[in-house]
Design a protein around this motif. Structure first.
Motif, PDB file in Angstrom:
ATOM      1  N   VAL A   1       0.814  -1.206   0.000  1.00 25.71           N
ATOM      2  CA  VAL A   1       0.000   0.000   0.000  1.00 25.71           C
ATOM      3  C   VAL A   1       0.861   1.276   0.000  1.00 25.71           C
ATOM      4  O   VAL A   1       0.362   2.363  -0.250  1.00 25.71           O
ATOM      5  N   HIS A   2       2.157   1.113   0.243  1.00 27.95           N
ATOM      6  CA  HIS A   2       3.026   2.304   0.259  1.00 27.95           C
ATOM      7  C   HIS A   2       4.339   1.997  -0.452  1.00 27.95           C
ATOM      8  O   HIS A   2       5.321   1.568   0.150  1.00 27.95           O
ATOM      9  N   SER A   3       4.354   2.221  -1.762  1.00 29.00           N
ATOM     10  CA  SER A   3       5.588   1.989  -2.522  1.00 29.00           C
ATOM     11  C   SER A   3       6.063   3.292  -3.143  1.00 29.00           C
ATOM     12  O   SER A   3       5.319   4.275  -3.215  1.00 29.00           O
TER      13      SER A   3
ATOM     14  N   ASN B   1       3.458   7.921  -3.635  1.00 31.22           N
ATOM     15  CA  ASN B   1       3.337   8.233  -2.214  1.00 31.22           C
ATOM     16  C   ASN B   1       4.213   9.385  -1.753  1.00 31.22           C
ATOM     17  O   ASN B   1       5.164   9.778  -2.417  1.00 31.22           O
ATOM     18  N   CYS B   2       3.890   9.889  -0.574  1.00 35.73           N
ATOM     19  CA  CYS B   2       4.668  10.937   0.106  1.00 35.73           C
ATOM     20  C   CYS B   2       4.761  12.207  -0.742  1.00 35.73           C
ATOM     21  O   CYS B   2       5.725  12.973  -0.621  1.00 35.73           O
ATOM     22  N   GLY B   3       3.794  12.428  -1.622  1.00 34.51           N
ATOM     23  CA  GLY B   3       3.813  13.625  -2.453  1.00 34.51           C
ATOM     24  C   GLY B   3       4.846  13.571  -3.563  1.00 34.51           C
ATOM     25  O   GLY B   3       4.993  14.527  -4.322  1.00 34.51           O
TER      26      GLY B   3
ATOM     27  N   ILE C   1       6.971  16.683   5.107  1.00 31.73           N
ATOM     28  CA  ILE C   1       8.302  17.045   5.619  1.00 31.73           C
ATOM     29  C   ILE C   1       9.235  17.422   4.472  1.00 31.73           C
ATOM     30  O   ILE C   1      10.318  17.929   4.698  1.00 31.73           O
ATOM     31  N   TYR C   2       8.824  17.136   3.239  1.00 31.31           N
ATOM     32  CA  TYR C   2       9.701  17.365   2.092  1.00 31.31           C
ATOM     33  C   TYR C   2       9.336  18.660   1.381  1.00 31.31           C
ATOM     34  O   TYR C   2       8.178  18.859   1.014  1.00 31.31           O
ATOM     35  N   PRO C   3      10.297  19.540   1.122  1.00 34.00           N
ATOM     36  CA  PRO C   3       9.981  20.670   0.260  1.00 34.00           C
ATOM     37  C   PRO C   3       9.769  20.177  -1.170  1.00 34.00           C
ATOM     38  O   PRO C   3      10.455  19.227  -1.557  1.00 34.00           O
TER      39      PRO C   3
ATOM     40  N   SER D   1      -1.283  10.509   3.576  1.00 32.80           N
ATOM     41  CA  SER D   1      -0.271  11.505   3.941  1.00 32.80           C
ATOM     42  C   SER D   1       0.904  10.955   4.735  1.00 32.80           C
ATOM     43  O   SER D   1       0.737  10.207   5.702  1.00 32.80           O
ATOM     44  N   HIS D   2       2.094  11.351   4.273  1.00 31.20           N
ATOM     45  CA  HIS D   2       3.275  11.351   5.137  1.00 31.20           C
ATOM     46  C   HIS D   2       3.136  12.658   5.911  1.00 31.20           C
ATOM     47  O   HIS D   2       3.361  13.736   5.368  1.00 31.20           O
ATOM     48  N   ILE D   3       2.712  12.542   7.151  1.00 33.32           N
ATOM     49  CA  ILE D   3       2.263  13.710   7.914  1.00 33.32           C
ATOM     50  C   ILE D   3       3.423  14.637   8.261  1.00 33.32           C
ATOM     51  O   ILE D   3       4.582  14.281   8.122  1.00 33.32           O
TER      52      ILE D   3
ATOM     53  N   SER E   1       0.341   7.448   6.420  1.00 33.04           N
ATOM     54  CA  SER E   1       1.375   6.573   5.883  1.00 33.04           C
ATOM     55  C   SER E   1       2.426   6.250   6.942  1.00 33.04           C
ATOM     56  O   SER E   1       2.731   7.090   7.795  1.00 33.04           O
ATOM     57  N   HIS E   2       2.997   5.052   6.826  1.00 34.29           N
ATOM     58  CA  HIS E   2       4.096   4.580   7.696  1.00 34.29           C
ATOM     59  C   HIS E   2       4.029   5.206   9.092  1.00 34.29           C
ATOM     60  O   HIS E   2       4.936   5.929   9.513  1.00 34.29           O
ATOM     61  N   HIS E   3       2.950   4.882   9.804  1.00 24.70           N
ATOM     62  CA  HIS E   3       2.714   5.499  11.114  1.00 24.70           C
ATOM     63  C   HIS E   3       3.811   5.091  12.103  1.00 24.70           C
ATOM     64  O   HIS E   3       4.125   3.918  12.237  1.00 24.70           O
TER      65      HIS E   3
ATOM     66  N   SER F   1       5.467  -1.206   2.376  1.00 24.75           N
ATOM     67  CA  SER F   1       6.917  -1.359   2.561  1.00 24.75           C
ATOM     68  C   SER F   1       7.642  -0.028   2.697  1.00 24.75           C
ATOM     69  O   SER F   1       8.651   0.065   3.369  1.00 24.75           O
ATOM     70  N   ASP F   2       7.156   1.016   2.001  1.00 21.94           N
ATOM     71  CA  ASP F   2       7.911   2.262   1.860  1.00 21.94           C
ATOM     72  C   ASP F   2       9.289   1.991   1.258  1.00 21.94           C
ATOM     73  O   ASP F   2      10.226   2.773   1.451  1.00 21.94           O
ATOM     74  N   GLY F   3       9.443   0.884   0.549  1.00 27.50           N
ATOM     75  CA  GLY F   3      10.736   0.535  -0.046  1.00 27.50           C
ATOM     76  C   GLY F   3      11.179   1.581  -1.058  1.00 27.50           C
ATOM     77  O   GLY F   3      10.368   2.124  -1.795  1.00 27.50           O
TER      78      GLY F   3
HETATM   79 ZN   LIG Z   1       7.019   8.956   3.462  1.00 32.01          ZN
END
Ligand SMILES: [Zn+2]
Length: 507
Positions: A65-67, A93-95, A192-194, A220-222, A250-252, A375-377
């Motif tokens: 669910v998070h690649s 993911n993560c924007g 967290i990412y610009p 969201s990667h919050i 995401s990836h809590h 995974s957030d791999g």
């Molecule tokens: Zn992330």
């Protein structure tokens, strides 16, 4: 459905069926034809091929669910996921992502490009065109996509640290709508990412509002996973509540020693908000280390000790990969801060692994019934975090079999029906007649991850067969690279009755 209607393409006999719903396993057979599951239970009839699954578990193929496989699905054979039993990856993911492009043809947010690995030839401009390019590439794995907020913002505002004008916000919204109309699953942010971090809550509500119209979700990667974790969870929930979409965190995690234990409060907050009517869920990977771009974490308010930062990917400096900042500082005979500066001077997009979670938080999050597995791999060069190769077998080996944190059927549910329902994938995530034939066959007594921080490119043990849309894509430790049976999965493209969707939502 009667098997008399014709022979099966594939019959999986006598396996222990863990059907993805969370129901107790049972021994049975599964008949497949033309990429679909035709029959489950006691199945008779001729078959072009029969697999003897006695003693093995048979489950739906796993859904990551998070690649960050946005580019990898086009440029690689996806061995690192297929060999884990994963048959579907969710990208964007993560924007971060690879579409839409800026008017000058660029898209790569400075410093974020290494995360996505090698790119194929760029033949798209809009998000919908990117999705078509994925489809045309005949990926080896199924792919669902989120519109990445950071890339959309970069297209219209570059790296400007300011709110958009009304016209700019309208143009960003039009990009989100274009992606959603093309079948994207929702909007993702990486706060967290610009430049995603430059967005205020109101901008995100306005864009998520466009997602709501298409039945998508906000993922969201919050904004903060450490000192202000609870504020950041509240912000994500507010965005979904005001825009009218479900929310996926995401990836809590709780990052940094002084925040360990805070997942107890964050999960209590999520449960309260659910009781109050906002549909919130989350995902996690089964490790105490995170991984991302070094430049971002180097700016974190609570710096990690140098021995807790492992440099994983630095282009042009492979000899630095797999070393901690403490080791590099030793080698360079300089301070840890200076060692980080040297790594970033060599490669501003350098990636690292960060040992920042407590095992108790990881276990609490993973075990929760609202948690699915992602995974957030990071499919980068170098020595990526082992989650890229090991996440799913690690959950079923370490946490299910060895530590008994959850039952096998619950571990499987977290990687099959739960994410399928969340992502609106319709006919996937369950072993059920009429569903797509995405299947993992594994040995529950042997399944385990072998990827380590030192040696991350290791396929797991115990995965016997991986079937994507009815085609055997991996078999007894061998990847069939010629089989590219994956599909692009568009929101709402699959059809099945509403009550089944509700039922599989469960728990
Ligand atoms: Zn992330």
């Amino acid at each position: 459905m009667s098997p008399d209607e014709g022979a099966f393409d594939l019959l999986i006999r006598g396996g222990t069926i863990v059907d993805g719903s969370g129901a107790p396993p049972f021994v049975g057979d599964i008949g497949l034809r033309e990429g679909r599951i035709i029959a489950v239970g006691r199945v008779e009839g001729p078959a072009a091929r029969t697999i003897d699954a006695a003693g093995l578990a048979v489950s739906p193929g796993f859904i990551d669910v998070h690649s960050h496989d946005d580019a990898a699905v086009m440029s690689t054979c996806m061995d690192f996921k297929l060999m884990q039993g994963v048959t579907t990856v969710i990208a964007g993911n993560c924007g971060a992502g690879v579409a839409p492009l800026r008017d000058d043809g660029s898209f790569a947010i400075p410093g974020m490009d290494t995360v996505l690995g090698a790119l194929p030839e760029v033949t798209w401009r809009t998000f919908g065109e990117y999705m078509q390019a994925v489809e045309r590439s005949e990926p080896a794995i199924n792919v669902g996509c989120f519109v990445p907020h950071g890339v959309v913002r970069y297209r219209h505002l570059g790296m400007d640290h300011r709110a958009p004008s009304a016209a700019e916000l309208g143009a960003m919204r039009a990009d989100v709508e274009e992606g959603m109309a093309a079948g994207a699953l929702g909007l993702s942010t990486g706060l967290i990412y610009p430049p995603g971090a430059f967005a205020q809550t109101e901008e995100l509500i306005a864009l998520t509002d466009a997602v709501a119209e298409h039945g998508g979700i906000y993922m969201s990667h919050i904004r903060d996973e450490s000192g202000r974790l609870l504020d950041a969870v509240s912000e994500a929930i507010r965005i979904g509540r005001e825009a009218g979409t479900p929310v996926q965190i995401s990836h809590h995690k709780a990052s940094g020693r002084s925040n360990w234990g805070k997942t107890e409060d964050s999960i209590a907050l999520i449960e309260r908000e659910r009781d109050a009517g906002t549909d919130v869920t989350f995902d996690a990977y089964p490790y105490t280390a995170a991984s991302t771009v070094l430049a971002v974490m180097a700016r974190a308010p609570e710096p990690l000790p140098p021995e807790a930062i492992l440099v994983s990917s630095v282009s042009g400096q492979p000899e630095w990969e797999g070393k901690t900042v403490a080791q590099l500082a030793d080698n360079f005979a300089c301070s840890p801060d200076e060692a980080i500066r040297r790594v970033l001077a060599a490669d501003p997009g350098a990636l690292a692994v960060f040992f920042l979670m407590h095992e108790d938080d990881v276990r609490r999050v993973l075990a929760h019934p609202l948690c699915m597995i992602g995974s957030d791999g990071i499919p980068s060069a170098g020595k990526p975090h082992p989650r890229l190769y090991g996440t799913f077998p690690r959950v079923l080996g370490k946490y299910v079999r060895e530590e008994k944190l959850m039952a096998l059927e619950e571990g499987v549910r977290k990687m099959t029906s739960l994410p399928a329902a969340r992502m609106g994938l319709g006919d996937r995530g369950l072993l059920k007649a009429g569903y797509a034939a995405d299947i993992a066959v594994f040995d529950p007594d042997a399944i385990s991850d072998r990827a380590t921080y030192e040696d991350p490119r290791q396929y797991p043990a115990g995965i016997e067969y991986v079937i994507v849309n009815g085609q055997v894509a991996a078999e007894r430790g061998e990847l069939r690279t010629a089989v590219r049976a994956g599909r692009l999965l568009r929101r709402g493209a699959a059809s099945r009755p509403q009550e089944e969707r509700e039922a599989s939502h469960g728990h």
